[in-house]
Design a protein around this motif. Structure first.
Motif, PDB file in Angstrom:
ATOM      1  N   ASN A   1       6.592  -2.821  -7.680  1.00 61.95           N
ATOM      2  CA  ASN A   1       6.694  -4.191  -8.187  1.00 61.95           C
ATOM      3  C   ASN A   1       7.273  -5.134  -7.128  1.00 61.95           C
ATOM      4  OD1 ASN A   1       5.664  -3.409 -10.658  1.00 61.95           O
ATOM      5  ND2 ASN A   1       7.700  -3.058 -11.569  1.00 61.95           N
ATOM      6  N   SER A   2       8.251  -4.658  -6.397  1.00 67.91           N
ATOM      7  CA  SER A   2       8.848  -5.482  -5.347  1.00 67.91           C
ATOM      8  C   SER A   2       7.830  -5.791  -4.253  1.00 67.91           C
ATOM      9  CB  SER A   2      10.066  -4.766  -4.764  1.00 67.91           C
ATOM     10  OG  SER A   2      10.636  -5.534  -3.711  1.00 67.91           O
ATOM     11  N   ALA A   3       6.987  -4.809  -3.909  1.00 62.70           N
ATOM     12  CA  ALA A   3       5.970  -5.032  -2.887  1.00 62.70           C
ATOM     13  C   ALA A   3       4.923  -6.029  -3.363  1.00 62.70           C
ATOM     14  CB  ALA A   3       5.323  -3.688  -2.516  1.00 62.70           C
ATOM     15  N   VAL A   4       4.552  -5.949  -4.633  1.00 64.43           N
ATOM     16  CA  VAL A   4       3.591  -6.925  -5.198  1.00 64.43           C
ATOM     17  C   VAL A   4       4.175  -8.343  -5.115  1.00 64.43           C
ATOM     18  CG1 VAL A   4       2.439  -7.669  -7.303  1.00 64.43           C
ATOM     19  CG2 VAL A   4       2.476  -5.238  -6.691  1.00 64.43           C
ATOM     20  N   TYR A   5       5.439  -8.480  -5.471  1.00 63.12           N
ATOM     21  CA  TYR A   5       6.101  -9.795  -5.399  1.00 63.12           C
ATOM     22  C   TYR A   5       6.128 -10.325  -3.964  1.00 63.12           C
ATOM     23  CZ  TYR A   5       9.877 -13.229  -5.319  1.00 63.12           C
ATOM     24  OH  TYR A   5      10.607 -14.370  -5.112  1.00 63.12           O
TER      25      TYR A   5
ATOM     26  N   LYS B   1       1.821  11.525 -10.638  1.00 62.29           N
ATOM     27  CA  LYS B   1       1.082  12.770 -10.737  1.00 62.29           C
ATOM     28  C   LYS B   1       2.009  13.970 -10.919  1.00 62.29           C
ATOM     29  CE  LYS B   1      -2.904  11.240  -8.027  1.00 62.29           C
ATOM     30  NZ  LYS B   1      -3.691  11.438  -6.783  1.00 62.29           N
ATOM     31  N   LEU B   2       3.196  13.905 -10.341  1.00 68.26           N
ATOM     32  CA  LEU B   2       4.134  15.015 -10.509  1.00 68.26           C
ATOM     33  C   LEU B   2       4.566  15.174 -11.949  1.00 68.26           C
ATOM     34  CD1 LEU B   2       6.368  14.649  -7.317  1.00 68.26           C
ATOM     35  CD2 LEU B   2       4.672  16.430  -7.794  1.00 68.26           C
ATOM     36  N   GLY B   3       4.561  14.094 -12.678  1.00 68.35           N
ATOM     37  CA  GLY B   3       4.887  14.183 -14.097  1.00 68.35           C
ATOM     38  C   GLY B   3       6.276  14.730 -14.322  1.00 68.35           C
ATOM     39  N   ASP B   4       6.359  15.826 -15.116  1.00 67.60           N
ATOM     40  CA  ASP B   4       7.654  16.392 -15.475  1.00 67.60           C
ATOM     41  C   ASP B   4       8.336  17.092 -14.306  1.00 67.60           C
ATOM     42  OD1 ASP B   4       7.217  15.472 -17.982  1.00 67.60           O
ATOM     43  OD2 ASP B   4       6.404  17.376 -18.729  1.00 67.60           O
ATOM     44  N   TYR B   5       7.575  17.351 -13.191  1.00 60.88           N
ATOM     45  CA  TYR B   5       8.177  18.025 -12.049  1.00 60.88           C
ATOM     46  C   TYR B   5       9.066  17.074 -11.229  1.00 60.88           C
ATOM     47  CZ  TYR B   5       4.836  21.655 -13.177  1.00 60.88           C
ATOM     48  OH  TYR B   5       4.119  22.631 -13.822  1.00 60.88           O
ATOM     49  N   ALA B   6       8.883  15.767 -11.379  1.00 58.92           N
ATOM     50  CA  ALA B   6       9.690  14.774 -10.658  1.00 58.92           C
ATOM     51  C   ALA B   6      10.778  14.240 -11.583  1.00 58.92           C
ATOM     52  CB  ALA B   6       8.830  13.644 -10.146  1.00 58.92           C
ATOM     53  N   ALA B   7      11.903  13.936 -10.998  1.00 58.31           N
ATOM     54  CA  ALA B   7      13.010  13.390 -11.801  1.00 58.31           C
ATOM     55  C   ALA B   7      12.620  11.996 -12.321  1.00 58.31           C
ATOM     56  CB  ALA B   7      14.270  13.327 -10.957  1.00 58.31           C
ATOM     57  N   GLU B   8      13.211  11.660 -13.459  1.00 59.66           N
ATOM     58  CA  GLU B   8      12.944  10.340 -14.065  1.00 59.66           C
ATOM     59  C   GLU B   8      13.363   9.220 -13.131  1.00 59.66           C
ATOM     60  OE1 GLU B   8      11.611   7.667 -16.947  1.00 59.66           O
ATOM     61  OE2 GLU B   8      11.347   9.842 -16.781  1.00 59.66           O
ATOM     62  N   THR B   9      14.469   9.414 -12.432  1.00 63.32           N
ATOM     63  CA  THR B   9      14.939   8.376 -11.506  1.00 63.32           C
ATOM     64  C   THR B   9      13.969   8.174 -10.359  1.00 63.32           C
ATOM     65  OG1 THR B   9      16.243  10.050 -10.341  1.00 63.32           O
ATOM     66  CG2 THR B   9      17.366   8.783 -12.070  1.00 63.32           C
ATOM     67  N   THR B  10      13.301   9.226  -9.940  1.00 64.26           N
ATOM     68  CA  THR B  10      12.336   9.098  -8.849  1.00 64.26           C
ATOM     69  C   THR B  10      11.137   8.268  -9.288  1.00 64.26           C
ATOM     70  OG1 THR B  10      13.025  11.277  -7.984  1.00 64.26           O
ATOM     71  CG2 THR B  10      10.895  10.400  -7.238  1.00 64.26           C
ATOM     72  N   ARG B  11      10.657   8.511 -10.485  1.00 67.70           N
ATOM     73  CA  ARG B  11       9.504   7.746 -10.991  1.00 67.70           C
ATOM     74  C   ARG B  11       9.875   6.277 -11.177  1.00 67.70           C
ATOM     75  NH1 ARG B  11       9.036  12.284 -14.435  1.00 67.70           N
ATOM     76  NH2 ARG B  11       9.745  11.017 -16.210  1.00 67.70           N
TER      77      ARG B  11
ATOM     78  N   GLU C   1       0.831  -1.196   0.000  1.00 73.28           N
ATOM     79  CA  GLU C   1       0.000   0.000   0.000  1.00 73.28           C
ATOM     80  C   GLU C   1       0.873   1.257   0.000  1.00 73.28           C
ATOM     81  OE1 GLU C   1      -3.475   2.134  -0.163  1.00 73.28           O
ATOM     82  OE2 GLU C   1      -3.120  -0.029  -0.390  1.00 73.28           O
ATOM     83  N   ASP C   2       1.940   1.246   0.785  1.00 71.71           N
ATOM     84  CA  ASP C   2       2.845   2.396   0.810  1.00 71.71           C
ATOM     85  C   ASP C   2       3.510   2.589  -0.549  1.00 71.71           C
ATOM     86  OD1 ASP C   2       4.487   4.448   2.382  1.00 71.71           O
ATOM     87  OD2 ASP C   2       6.073   3.108   1.609  1.00 71.71           O
ATOM     88  N   ALA C   3       3.950   1.509  -1.165  1.00 69.08           N
ATOM     89  CA  ALA C   3       4.603   1.610  -2.475  1.00 69.08           C
ATOM     90  C   ALA C   3       3.632   2.095  -3.531  1.00 69.08           C
ATOM     91  CB  ALA C   3       5.188   0.251  -2.880  1.00 69.08           C
ATOM     92  N   ARG C   4       2.383   1.719  -3.437  1.00 69.41           N
ATOM     93  CA  ARG C   4       1.403   2.164  -4.413  1.00 69.41           C
ATOM     94  C   ARG C   4       1.171   3.672  -4.282  1.00 69.41           C
ATOM     95  NH1 ARG C   4      -2.232  -1.327  -3.412  1.00 69.41           N
ATOM     96  NH2 ARG C   4      -1.703  -2.743  -5.134  1.00 69.41           N
ATOM     97  N   ILE C   5       1.091   4.196  -3.024  1.00 67.41           N
ATOM     98  CA  ILE C   5       0.889   5.640  -2.812  1.00 67.41           C
ATOM     99  C   ILE C   5       2.070   6.429  -3.368  1.00 67.41           C
ATOM    100  CG2 ILE C   5       0.686   7.422  -1.039  1.00 67.41           C
ATOM    101  CD1 ILE C   5      -0.869   5.395   0.639  1.00 67.41           C
ATOM    102  N   ARG C   6       3.280   5.969  -3.088  1.00 66.68           N
ATOM    103  CA  ARG C   6       4.475   6.665  -3.567  1.00 66.68           C
ATOM    104  C   ARG C   6       4.526   6.669  -5.101  1.00 66.68           C
ATOM    105  NH1 ARG C   6       8.341   7.681   0.317  1.00 66.68           N
ATOM    106  NH2 ARG C   6       7.916   6.741   2.383  1.00 66.68           N
ATOM    107  N   ASN C   7       4.137   5.546  -5.680  1.00 67.71           N
ATOM    108  CA  ASN C   7       4.164   5.476  -7.145  1.00 67.71           C
ATOM    109  C   ASN C   7       3.123   6.415  -7.750  1.00 67.71           C
ATOM    110  OD1 ASN C   7       5.006   4.018  -9.723  1.00 67.71           O
ATOM    111  ND2 ASN C   7       2.796   3.626  -9.701  1.00 67.71           N
TER     112      ASN C   7
ATOM    113  N   ALA D   1      12.202   4.606  -9.553  1.00 66.72           N
ATOM    114  CA  ALA D   1      12.388   3.983  -8.239  1.00 66.72           C
ATOM    115  C   ALA D   1      11.053   3.665  -7.591  1.00 66.72           C
ATOM    116  CB  ALA D   1      13.220   4.907  -7.347  1.00 66.72           C
ATOM    117  N   ALA D   2      10.081   4.561  -7.752  1.00 65.01           N
ATOM    118  CA  ALA D   2       8.756   4.312  -7.182  1.00 65.01           C
ATOM    119  C   ALA D   2       8.094   3.103  -7.836  1.00 65.01           C
ATOM    120  CB  ALA D   2       7.895   5.574  -7.338  1.00 65.01           C
ATOM    121  N   ARG D   3       8.257   2.991  -9.163  1.00 63.78           N
ATOM    122  CA  ARG D   3       7.665   1.832  -9.858  1.00 63.78           C
ATOM    123  C   ARG D   3       8.344   0.534  -9.459  1.00 63.78           C
ATOM    124  NH1 ARG D   3       6.765   2.457 -16.141  1.00 63.78           N
ATOM    125  NH2 ARG D   3       5.424   4.098 -15.223  1.00 63.78           N
ATOM    126  N   ALA D   4       9.650   0.566  -9.292  1.00 62.20           N
ATOM    127  CA  ALA D   4      10.380  -0.642  -8.882  1.00 62.20           C
ATOM    128  C   ALA D   4       9.971  -1.071  -7.477  1.00 62.20           C
ATOM    129  CB  ALA D   4      11.880  -0.390  -8.948  1.00 62.20           C
TER     130      ALA D   4
END
Length: 393
Positions: A151-155, A133-143, A122-128, A145-148
């Motif tokens: 996926n790790s939490a789902v596993y 939502k930040l879109g271009d305001y967030a760094a690519e690495t941040t997006r 649930e925490d990983a889903r909120i962060r992702n 990392a949130a997706r990774a």
């Protein structure tokens, strides 16, 4: 007085010498008076034999195999996780259905581990979602990392759920327990045995076919068997091996037989019979078989008054004799005297019916027939293995 013993000794020595010389000449004189042996008979002299006129009949060939019964399915159900057994054991012989619980393992902290994994998910889903939502305001690495992290939490949640599912070991199919399930309180490790389950309906009959006859079988052909306890069952061939056993050079064949009441047990000895297409054969006594100079098995027949060797193969045996293949539709087979003739030898034929009739006593015995105006030679000695010909019923 001394001349009389000396004279007596000389007379005794003379008589002894005459007796010795008489023995030396005796065998030669005796041999001159003996009749010539049978082997010394002229080659063109006919040999007396007894012949049976045989007519080919349709005979069903059957392959007989020594085999055993085998469970259609048999599996050793193993544990996939470690833990203490908390279920009461089921005893061997119990009937189970697919999905029935066999062994239950203490869950321990596994439920808590699942709840923790769900919270992290649930925490990983909120962060992702926030990074998205930040879109271009967030760094690519941040997006990324949130997706990774998501996926790790789902596993982690999926792993915790599977671990809980593995605590309940269930039957993979309908069958019987061949062993007791794991005892209450015993500790199981991954790969430890929970129980052995077998399925007996249907059941398989397993045998091994020699390479000389495997080509005459095919899947779907009918077959039967007699079990060690006398029961007879029928089924069909469902498997025929394409690879020979390296030691015996035989091919595995499996026959599936219905067993709805599970009366046929696994591992019983069985005599398997597989019928083949009918063939034309002659039913003849076993004693007619002989070998030619090349070591081939066959019989001797009478053709146009002379003997001829015909190679044969044995289809199957019967109480009355052997069914033989390789002869023409009608054959005059020599059943008495075949051991005393060779190919091309002239024959003095007596048929079996005549040999068993009222004039049987007058029928000549097997051996060279007497030549005209010559001293009769004694017949060849009969084969001790041969039996006198019987009249046709």
């Amino acid at each position: 007085m001394r001349a009389i013993p000396l004279l007596t000794a000389l007379l005794v020595a003379l008589a002894f010498g005459l007796w010795i010389f008489g023995l030396g000449a005796g065998p030669a004189e005796t041999a001159q008076n003996l009749p010539p042996p049978a082997d010394a008979a002229p080659k063109d002299q006919p040999v007396s034999v007894v012949v049976r006129r045989s007519q080919a009949e349709s005979v069903r060939d059957v392959i007989i195999l020594r085999g055993r019964t085998e469970a259609f399915r048999k599996v050793e159900v193993m544990a996939e996780t470690s833990g203490r057994v908390i279920s009461r054991p089921l005893r061997s012989g119990a009937q189970v259905a697919e999905g029935d619980s066999l062994c239950r393992i203490d869950p321990g902290e596994r439920q808590a581990a699942l709840e923790e994994a769900q919270a992290r998910l649930e925490d990983a889903r909120i962060r992702n979602d926030a990074a998205t939502k930040l879109g271009d305001y967030a760094a690519e690495t941040t997006r990324l990392a949130a997706r990774a992290a998501l996926n790790s939490a789902v596993y982690a949640v999926r792993t915790a759920e599977l671990e809980l599912q593995r605590l309940d070991i269930r039957a993979p199919f309908d069958g019987l327990l061949e062993t007791d399930t794991a005892e209450l309180g015993s500790l199981l490790q991954p790969g430890a045995l929970c129980a052995t389950v077998i399925a007996l309906d249907p059941i398989k009959l397993v045998g091994f076919v020699p390479e000389s006859r495997v080509g005459r079988l095919h899947a779907g052909a009918p077959a039967g068997a007699r079990l060690i306890d006398g029961r007879e069952v029928t089924g069909t061939i469902t498997f025929l091996s394409r690879s020979a056993d390296e030691t015996t050079r035989t091919f595995r064949v499996e026959i599936t037989v219905p067993n709805p009441r599970w009366e046929i047990r696994d591992g019983l000895t069985a005599e398997i019979g597989i019928p083949l297409a009918p063939r034309q054969g002659h039913l003849l006594p076993q004693r007619v078989l002989t070998l030619d100079d090349r070591g081939r098995m066959g019989v001797r027949v009478a053709e146009d008054g002379v003997a001829r060797f015909v190679p044969v193969t044995v289809i199957r045996d019967a109480p009355e004799g052997l069914w033989l293949d390789g002869l023409p539709a009608t054959a005059e087979v020599i059943i008495t005297g075949q051991e005393y003739v060779s190919d091309g030898r002239a024959l003095d034929v007596s048929y079996e019916a005549a040999a068993g009739g009222p004039d049987a006593a007058a029928a000549p015995a097997p051996g060279p027939a007497p030549a005209p105006e010559a001293s009769p030679a004694p017949p060849a000695a009969p084969d001790p293995q041969a039996t006198p010909a019987a009249p046709v019923q």
